[in-house]
Motif scaffolding. Structure first.
Motif, PDB file in Angstrom:
ATOM      1  N   LEU A  98       0.808  -0.856   0.067  1.00  0.00           N
ATOM      2  CA  LEU A  98       0.527  -0.046  -0.069  1.00  0.00           C
ATOM      3  C   LEU A  98       0.653   1.170   0.677  1.00  0.00           C
ATOM      4  N   ARG A  99       2.192   1.250   0.663  1.00  0.00           N
ATOM      5  CA  ARG A  99       2.399   2.226   1.021  1.00  0.00           C
ATOM      6  C   ARG A  99       3.246   2.819  -0.350  1.00  0.00           C
ATOM      7  N   GLU A 100       4.069   1.299  -1.300  1.00  0.00           N
ATOM      8  CA  GLU A 100       4.764   2.227  -2.506  1.00  0.00           C
ATOM      9  C   GLU A 100       3.344   2.239  -3.926  1.00  0.00           C
ATOM     10  N   ILE A 101       2.303   2.007  -3.355  1.00  0.00           N
ATOM     11  CA  ILE A 101       1.304   1.889  -4.742  1.00  0.00           C
ATOM     12  C   ILE A 101       0.745   3.901  -3.838  1.00  0.00           C
ATOM     13  N   ARG A 102       0.840   4.038  -2.900  1.00  0.00           N
ATOM     14  CA  ARG A 102       1.276   5.083  -2.548  1.00  0.00           C
ATOM     15  C   ARG A 102       2.349   6.609  -3.401  1.00  0.00           C
ATOM     16  N   LEU A 103       3.060   6.256  -2.972  1.00  0.00           N
ATOM     17  CA  LEU A 103       4.174   6.754  -4.031  1.00  0.00           C
ATOM     18  C   LEU A 103       4.451   7.108  -5.456  1.00  0.00           C
ATOM     19  N   LYS A 104       3.222   6.163  -6.052  1.00  0.00           N
ATOM     20  CA  LYS A 104       3.364   6.022  -6.879  1.00  0.00           C
ATOM     21  C   LYS A 104       1.862   7.530  -7.069  1.00  0.00           C
ATOM     22  N   THR A 105       1.269   7.337  -6.599  1.00  0.00           N
ATOM     23  CA  THR A 105       0.093   8.738  -6.487  1.00  0.00           C
ATOM     24  C   THR A 105       0.574   9.736  -5.908  1.00  0.00           C
ATOM     25  N   GLY A 106      -0.490  11.550  -6.119  1.00  0.00           N
ATOM     26  CA  GLY A 106       0.036  12.204  -6.036  1.00  0.00           C
ATOM     27  C   GLY A 106      -1.293  12.757  -5.724  1.00  0.00           C
ATOM     28  N   LEU A 107      -1.647  13.428  -4.708  1.00  0.00           N
ATOM     29  CA  LEU A 107      -3.524  14.660  -4.180  1.00  0.00           C
ATOM     30  C   LEU A 107      -2.634  15.666  -4.274  1.00  0.00           C
ATOM     31  N   VAL A 108      -3.911  16.420  -4.651  1.00  0.00           N
ATOM     32  CA  VAL A 108      -3.728  17.886  -4.846  1.00  0.00           C
ATOM     33  C   VAL A 108      -5.238  18.047  -3.947  1.00  0.00           C
ATOM     34  N   PHE A 109      -5.177  18.930  -3.076  1.00  0.00           N
ATOM     35  CA  PHE A 109      -6.282  18.693  -2.252  1.00  0.00           C
ATOM     36  C   PHE A 109      -7.118  20.106  -2.382  1.00  0.00           C
TER      37      PHE A 109
ATOM     38  N   ILE B 218       7.078  21.919  -0.371  1.00  0.00           N
ATOM     39  CA  ILE B 218       7.757  21.275  -0.789  1.00  0.00           C
ATOM     40  C   ILE B 218       8.903  20.012  -0.729  1.00  0.00           C
ATOM     41  N   THR B 219      10.051  20.537  -0.180  1.00  0.00           N
ATOM     42  CA  THR B 219      11.362  18.920   0.264  1.00  0.00           C
ATOM     43  C   THR B 219      10.689  18.569   1.502  1.00  0.00           C
ATOM     44  N   GLU B 220       9.702  18.253   2.276  1.00  0.00           N
ATOM     45  CA  GLU B 220       9.280  17.674   3.327  1.00  0.00           C
ATOM     46  C   GLU B 220       9.135  16.195   2.866  1.00  0.00           C
TER      47      GLU B 220
ATOM     48  N   TYR C 252       5.757  32.107   3.617  1.00  0.00           N
ATOM     49  CA  TYR C 252       4.986  32.080   3.902  1.00  0.00           C
ATOM     50  C   TYR C 252       3.685  31.180   3.602  1.00  0.00           C
ATOM     51  N   PRO C 253       2.756  30.141   3.586  1.00  0.00           N
ATOM     52  CA  PRO C 253       1.668  29.998   2.613  1.00  0.00           C
ATOM     53  C   PRO C 253       0.529  31.340   3.144  1.00  0.00           C
ATOM     54  N   CYS C 254       1.255  32.003   4.692  1.00  0.00           N
ATOM     55  CA  CYS C 254       0.182  33.080   4.746  1.00  0.00           C
ATOM     56  C   CYS C 254       0.118  34.031   4.098  1.00  0.00           C
ATOM     57  N   GLU C 255       1.864  33.878   3.710  1.00  0.00           N
ATOM     58  CA  GLU C 255       1.732  35.172   2.467  1.00  0.00           C
ATOM     59  C   GLU C 255       1.551  35.531   1.323  1.00  0.00           C
ATOM     60  N   LEU C 256       0.695  34.476   0.857  1.00  0.00           N
ATOM     61  CA  LEU C 256       0.360  34.222  -0.799  1.00  0.00           C
ATOM     62  C   LEU C 256      -0.987  34.227  -0.737  1.00  0.00           C
ATOM     63  N   SER C 257      -1.195  34.563  -1.807  1.00  0.00           N
ATOM     64  CA  SER C 257      -2.842  34.318  -2.131  1.00  0.00           C
ATOM     65  C   SER C 257      -3.244  32.800  -2.311  1.00  0.00           C
ATOM     66  N   GLY C 258      -4.600  32.526  -2.231  1.00  0.00           N
ATOM     67  CA  GLY C 258      -4.927  31.367  -2.560  1.00  0.00           C
ATOM     68  C   GLY C 258      -5.153  30.362  -3.975  1.00  0.00           C
ATOM     69  N   GLY C 259      -4.625  31.568  -4.892  1.00  0.00           N
ATOM     70  CA  GLY C 259      -4.304  30.719  -6.316  1.00  0.00           C
ATOM     71  C   GLY C 259      -2.434  30.044  -6.091  1.00  0.00           C
ATOM     72  N   GLN C 260      -1.523  31.268  -5.242  1.00  0.00           N
ATOM     73  CA  GLN C 260      -0.389  30.624  -5.152  1.00  0.00           C
ATOM     74  C   GLN C 260      -0.678  29.452  -4.259  1.00  0.00           C
ATOM     75  N   GLN C 261      -1.103  29.171  -2.965  1.00  0.00           N
ATOM     76  CA  GLN C 261      -0.945  28.373  -2.484  1.00  0.00           C
ATOM     77  C   GLN C 261      -1.600  27.073  -2.908  1.00  0.00           C
ATOM     78  N   GLN C 262      -2.333  26.791  -3.649  1.00  0.00           N
ATOM     79  CA  GLN C 262      -2.667  25.644  -4.808  1.00  0.00           C
ATOM     80  C   GLN C 262      -2.331  25.676  -5.689  1.00  0.00           C
ATOM     81  N   ARG C 263      -1.058  26.333  -6.223  1.00  0.00           N
ATOM     82  CA  ARG C 263       0.379  26.070  -7.305  1.00  0.00           C
ATOM     83  C   ARG C 263       1.255  25.427  -6.369  1.00  0.00           C
ATOM     84  N   VAL C 264       1.377  25.918  -5.063  1.00  0.00           N
ATOM     85  CA  VAL C 264       2.225  25.235  -4.407  1.00  0.00           C
ATOM     86  C   VAL C 264       1.973  23.966  -4.073  1.00  0.00           C
ATOM     87  N   SER C 265       0.940  23.670  -3.804  1.00  0.00           N
ATOM     88  CA  SER C 265       0.353  22.106  -3.697  1.00  0.00           C
ATOM     89  C   SER C 265       0.662  21.150  -5.002  1.00  0.00           C
TER      90      SER C 265
END
Length: 249
Positions: free
Chosen positions: A80-91, A106-108, A141-154
């Protein structure tokens, strides 16, 4: 084209509520599947089952060629972990760590999960930020970004593990209408690069433009599925036409 997702007879309950009813679906490599339908129809629950945020009750699911759920239940934790690593999710609500800088958000995962070196992870992250038009925001930091910028980071964060499939759960629903366009533009660019995608959205023009395949869900059932030229055209069912009429006023 190889199948990236194969679902057979998938069922999901929340208590006595049957939220996904005998779902059967296939997504091929490079395909852009868009899920539409009224709120509460099961779209996001289906996506959450595919990304392991929810566990289905029965059925069979194969993701990226790996069996995730079989008739005998879920596979072992390592698989299940190996499968998770093959997928990305944008909330839909970004889900960035507020106390981390953009760069660290992004680097964490590459550093902690994939054990990549910090220099390599930073180089990759800066390349993704440049792709998103955010190379000057690495130390913000996220609080310094617009919603659109935060979503692009995600989106950049989801891409940093080089997923085979990218999932989007209503990626523009938390944004002002003015910012929606910039996110849809990014997703369209990724689609043009051949990324396999599964997108839940209420943006019908986007679904019409980007999708290879559209499914319409209601009451936990796939009511209709087809290519967008058919599903958004005159040959769609009366129920789909009734739903789409809300967006065409």
């Amino acid at each position: 084209m190889a199948d990236m997702i194969e679902i057979k007879h998938l069922n999901k309950y929340f208590g006595d509520l049957h939220v996904l009813k005998d779902i059967n679906l296939t997504v091929k490599r490079g395909e852009k599947l868009v899920m539409i339908g009224p709120s509460g129809s099961g779209k996001s629950t289906l996506l959450r089952c595919l990304t392991q945020l929810e566990r289905a009750d029965s059925g069979e699911v194969t993701v990226c060629g790996e069996e995730m759920l079989t008739k005998d239940g879920y596979r072992d934790a390592k698989t299940l972990r190996e499968i998770r690593l093959k997928t990305g999710l944008v909330f839909q609500n970004f889900n960035l760590f507020p106390h981390f800088s953009v760069l660290r958000n992004i680097t964490e995962a590459p550093v902690r999960v994939l054990k990549r070196g910090k220099a390599e992870a930073k180089q990759n992250a800066m390349g993704l930020l440049k792709k998103m038009g955010l190379e000057t925001k690495a130390d913000s930091y996220p609080c310094e970004l617009s919603g659109g910028q935060q979503q692009r980071v995600s989106i950049a964060r989801a891409l940093t593990l080089n997923p085979d499939i990218l999932f989007f759960d209503e990626p523009t629903s938390a944004l002002d209408p003015e910012l929606t366009g910039e996110i849809l533009k990014v997703i369209k660019e990724l689609a043009a690069e051949g990324m396999t995608m599964v997108v839940v959205t209420h943006e019908m023009s986007f679904a019409r433009d980007v999708a290879d395949h559209v499914i319409f869900m209601e009451n936990g059932v796939i009511v209709e599925q087809n290519e967008p030229s058919v599903l958004f055209g005159e040959n769609a069912s009366d129920r789909v036409k009734q739903f789409l009429a809300r967006f065409n006023r």
